[in-house]
Design a protein around this motif. Structure first.
Motif, PDB file in Angstrom:
ATOM      1  N   ALA A 180       0.828  -1.209   0.000  1.00 13.75           N
ATOM      2  CA  ALA A 180       0.000   0.000   0.000  1.00 13.75           C
ATOM      3  C   ALA A 180       0.862   1.259   0.000  1.00 13.75           C
ATOM      4  O   ALA A 180       0.507   2.271  -0.623  1.00 13.75           O
ATOM      5  N   LYS A 181       2.001   1.208   0.673  1.00 18.60           N
ATOM      6  CA  LYS A 181       2.881   2.374   0.750  1.00 18.60           C
ATOM      7  C   LYS A 181       3.556   2.687  -0.582  1.00 18.60           C
ATOM      8  O   LYS A 181       4.130   3.759  -0.750  1.00 18.60           O
ATOM      9  N   GLN A 182       3.461   1.754  -1.533  1.00 18.14           N
ATOM     10  CA  GLN A 182       4.103   1.959  -2.835  1.00 18.14           C
ATOM     11  C   GLN A 182       3.106   2.275  -3.946  1.00 18.14           C
ATOM     12  O   GLN A 182       3.454   2.262  -5.122  1.00 18.14           O
ATOM     13  N   LEU A 183       1.870   2.583  -3.577  1.00 20.71           N
ATOM     14  CA  LEU A 183       0.830   2.793  -4.587  1.00 20.71           C
ATOM     15  C   LEU A 183       0.678   4.239  -5.043  1.00 20.71           C
ATOM     16  O   LEU A 183      -0.088   4.512  -5.964  1.00 20.71           O
ATOM     17  N   SER A 184       1.381   5.152  -4.408  1.00 22.24           N
ATOM     18  CA  SER A 184       1.109   6.576  -4.647  1.00 22.24           C
ATOM     19  C   SER A 184       1.388   7.011  -6.083  1.00 22.24           C
ATOM     20  O   SER A 184       0.819   7.997  -6.556  1.00 22.24           O
ATOM     21  N   HIS A 185       2.259   6.295  -6.803  1.00 25.27           N
ATOM     22  CA  HIS A 185       2.590   6.718  -8.169  1.00 25.27           C
ATOM     23  C   HIS A 185       1.604   6.187  -9.206  1.00 25.27           C
ATOM     24  O   HIS A 185       1.690   6.555 -10.385  1.00 25.27           O
ATOM     25  N   LEU A 186       0.662   5.342  -8.783  1.00 25.44           N
ATOM     26  CA  LEU A 186      -0.314   4.795  -9.722  1.00 25.44           C
ATOM     27  C   LEU A 186      -1.524   5.720  -9.837  1.00 25.44           C
ATOM     28  O   LEU A 186      -1.916   6.363  -8.871  1.00 25.44           O
ATOM     29  N   ASP A 187      -2.121   5.769 -11.020  1.00 30.07           N
ATOM     30  CA  ASP A 187      -3.254   6.663 -11.263  1.00 30.07           C
ATOM     31  C   ASP A 187      -4.580   5.953 -11.025  1.00 30.07           C
ATOM     32  O   ASP A 187      -4.762   4.792 -11.412  1.00 30.07           O
TER      33      ASP A 187
END
Length: 264
Positions: A115-122
């Motif tokens: 979840a912490k690595q999802l910020s770059h997905l649209d």
């Protein structure tokens, strides 16, 4: 070291974490005085906790608790166990998520790393019962939408479960579900030791198109007390580089896609 001595050390380190939760930027001498223990012993404790990623040393050699993910020492230790492997698994798993996906994320600590690595997905939409995931998503919201499942709060796993949470899932159908487990065994399948989490895990699996299991190698050849899924129900397994070769080959015969994450 005798068991009683080891218990005393673990207890002191848990108390040290609690102390730093309330007293950020503490010096070695302050901590030593608080615990009535030599600076050499406290320095050793701090080094161990720092290596686990639980605390950090800042300017002026002052120690603070890492707010990652909470001030619960027991969860901290579970979160930090095999963390390099969990980070690698999460990095491999995020590559499986197309922009615009609708995800179920369960309460596992490896799923939290994902979840912490999802910020770059649209345009990602998330439904979760993990108490910490909304906190991280809110810090880097982007275009991510999140729906937190209510229900009964389970403090050991820092998640929600129960009939209300399961009923809410009936109104959704996810593209992908990412979930965790305490054991993966060729005979007994995917298992967990948490009675309270079985129903919510099964509900997520039954309402998702693709089922993706995230487990590190310490869970392999292990069987816990409650069954979650059979291996042939799993679409993708993401694990790490220390799974025995023989077991990895056997898993590949059952699960359509097995991804071995590499050290980062």
């Amino acid at each position: 070291m005798a068991k009683n001595s080891l218990d005393a050390v673990n207890f002191r380190r848990e108390e040290l974490l609690r102390f730093l939760a309330l007293n950020q930027n503490s010096s070695l001498s302050d901590i030593s005085s608080r615990f009535g223990t030599s600076e050499m012993t406290i320095r050793r404790d701090l080094r161990v906790l720092s290596e686990k990623g639980l605390i950090s040393k800042g300017i002026g050699n002052l120690y603070s608790l890492n707010c990652d993910p909470a001030f619960d020492p027991k969860y901290f230790f579970r979160y930090s166990t095999n963390r390099p492997k969990k980070l690698a698994i999460a990095a491999a798993a995020v590559e499986l998520i197309p922009s615009g996906s609708f995800l179920f994320l369960d309460s596992g600590t490896t799923v939290l790393e994902l979840a912490k690595q999802l910020s770059h997905l649209d345009s990602i939409s998330i439904v979760t019962n993990n108490l910490y995931i909304p906190m991280y998503i809110s810090q880097r919201p982007g275009s991510t939408k999140i729906d937190f499942l209510g229900g009964d709060v389970d403090l050991p796993s820092m998640s929600t479960n129960g009939i209300p949470a399961c009923k809410r899932l009936e109104g959704y159908h996810a593209d992908l579900v990412f979930f965790s487990a305490d054991g993966v065994d060729l005979t007994h399948g995917v298992t967990t030791k948490e009675y309270s989490l079985v129903d919510i895990k099964k509900a997520m699996l039954s309402h998702a198109e693709k089922k993706i299991l995230l487990v590190d190698s310490s869970k392999m050849n292990a069987c816990s007390i409650k069954a979650v899924a059979t291996l042939d129900e799993i679409d993708v397994l993401v694990t790490d580089w220390e799974v025995p070769a023989v077991m990895l080959a056997q898993l590949k015969e059952i699960i359509p896609q097995v991804i071995v994450a590499r050290p980062r």
